[in-house]
Structures are given as C-alpha cells and as structure tokens.
Design a protein around this motif. Structure first.
Motif, short mmCIF file in Angstrom:
data_model
loop_
_atom_site.label_atom_id
_atom_site.label_comp_id
_atom_site.label_asym_id
_atom_site.label_seq_id
_atom_site.Cartn_x
_atom_site.Cartn_y
_atom_site.Cartn_z
N ASN A 84 4.39 -0.78 -4.27
CA ASN A 84 3.06 -0.24 -4.54
C ASN A 84 3.17 0.66 -5.77
OD1 ASN A 84 3.91 2.39 -3.74
ND2 ASN A 84 3.43 1.92 -1.59
N ARG A 85 2.07 1.24 -6.19
CA ARG A 85 2.07 2.02 -7.44
C ARG A 85 3.05 3.20 -7.36
NH1 ARG A 85 -1.19 1.81 -11.86
NH2 ARG A 85 -2.67 0.49 -10.74
N ASP A 86 3.08 3.90 -6.24
CA ASP A 86 4.00 5.04 -6.12
C ASP A 86 5.46 4.58 -6.18
OD1 ASP A 86 1.92 6.89 -5.93
OD2 ASP A 86 1.88 6.83 -3.74
N GLU A 87 5.75 3.47 -5.48
CA GLU A 87 7.11 2.93 -5.52
C GLU A 87 7.46 2.44 -6.92
OE1 GLU A 87 7.45 1.32 -0.89
OE2 GLU A 87 6.57 0.02 -2.43
N TRP A 88 6.49 1.85 -7.63
CA TRP A 88 6.69 1.41 -9.01
C TRP A 88 7.02 2.60 -9.91
CZ3 TRP A 88 8.06 -2.10 -12.29
CH2 TRP A 88 7.69 -2.04 -13.63
N HIS A 89 6.29 3.71 -9.74
CA HIS A 89 6.58 4.91 -10.54
C HIS A 89 7.99 5.41 -10.26
CE1 HIS A 89 2.04 5.82 -11.06
NE2 HIS A 89 2.50 5.15 -12.09
N GLU A 90 8.38 5.39 -8.99
CA GLU A 90 9.73 5.82 -8.63
C GLU A 90 10.77 4.87 -9.24
OE1 GLU A 90 12.37 6.83 -4.64
OE2 GLU A 90 10.22 6.46 -4.43
N PHE A 91 10.48 3.57 -9.21
CA PHE A 91 11.34 2.56 -9.81
C PHE A 91 11.51 2.84 -11.31
CE2 PHE A 91 11.99 -1.45 -12.00
CZ PHE A 91 12.92 -2.11 -11.24
N CYS A 92 10.40 3.06 -12.00
CA CYS A 92 10.46 3.33 -13.45
C CYS A 92 11.21 4.63 -13.74
CB CYS A 92 9.04 3.40 -14.02
SG CYS A 92 8.20 1.81 -14.05
N LYS A 93 11.02 5.63 -12.89
CA LYS A 93 11.73 6.89 -13.08
C LYS A 93 13.23 6.67 -12.96
CE LYS A 93 11.89 11.71 -11.49
NZ LYS A 93 13.20 11.88 -12.01
N LYS A 94 13.65 5.85 -11.99
CA LYS A 94 15.07 5.55 -11.84
C LYS A 94 15.59 4.78 -13.06
CE LYS A 94 15.70 5.97 -6.92
NZ LYS A 94 16.38 7.24 -7.07
#
Length: 154
Positions: A84-94
């Motif tokens: 989801n969008r929050d998980e995507w942001h976390e993915f991009c941050k990693k």
C-alpha cells in the motif's frame, strides 16, 4: 542569502523525494486499488529510478529482483505481497537509506539546483552586467547546472 537557499534545498529534499515516490506509485497503480502488486512494484521502481537518473549526474541501476523481494518482505506488514502507499514509502526509504550513492547524489542535486545555482546565477548576472543582465535567472541557472554536471562527469 545563499545559506538560506541551501538550507531550504536540504529541508525540501525529503518532500521532493516523497513526491517522486508518490508519482511513481500513482502512475503504475493502474487498477487504482491503492496497492502495488509485484509487476506494479517493478514498474514503479523503474519509473522512480528513470525519473531521478534524468535529473542527476551519473547513472544508477535499479535494485536486483532479489533485493526487491528482500525489501518487500521487510515492509509488507500484512503479508499480502502487495504494497500500500505507506508500505511503498517505507520501501522507498529503505532504498534511499541502503542505496550506494544514488540518493546521496539526489540530496546534493536538490541543494545545488534549488539553492545554490539560482543564487549564484543572480550574483553572476549582476557582476557580468551588460547583455547578460537581460537573460532570465532560470536560463543562467540552467546553463550553470549543465556546465557543473559536465565538469563532474569529466
């Protein structure tokens, strides 16, 4: 002055990066489910890297399929193999935090392009005077940006 402009560029960096991540998410979420499946994640990564590679000196390859799978497992909190969008942001941050030099170049690029170059362009125009003073600041900053990227690539 220049210090304020550079500070503003550094402060704007997380927001600029998040906007780039959101644009990639929105562009590939074709079914508008609010989640990215495996194929959409791959497309979003390619879009994000392509977008940033165009704006930064040098080139950085996107992560391998194994690295993508590893990161998805870390951030897919509900275990549905979709982000989801929050998980995507976390993915991009990693990606940003674990990446070799790609995103460090992004930080420097934002500081340079948003803060330093416009200030230097304005000062250069004032010092040069004459016909150069009629050229818009944005054009002078663009020429300076291109020149600095060429020099950095040499």
């Amino acid at each position: 002055g220049i210090g304020f402009a550079v500070g503003a560029g550094v402060l704007a960096y997380p927001y600029v990066f998040r906007i780039a991540c959101d644009k990639a998410f929105d562009a590939v979420d074709e079914d508008k489910s609010g989640e990215l499946d495996t194929a959409e994640i791959s497309s979003a990564i390619l879009m994000l890297y392509n977008h940033l590679n165009k704006r930064l000196p040098g080139w950085e390859d996107p992560p391998s399929k194994s690295k993508i799978k590893e990161l998805v497992k870390l951030v897919d909190h509900d275990g549905n193999n979709r982000l989801n969008r929050d998980e995507w942001h976390e993915f991009c941050k990693k990606l940003k935090d674990d990446g070799p030099t790609f995103f460090r170049r992004f930080t420097g690029g934002v500081s340079r392009d948003v803060g330093i170059l416009p200030a230097v362009a304005k000062t250069s125009k004032q010092m040069a005077g004459g016909i150069v003073s009629a050229v818009p600041d944005s054009v002078v900053a663009g020429v300076m940006s291109t020149a600095s990227k060429l020099v950095a690539g040499i």
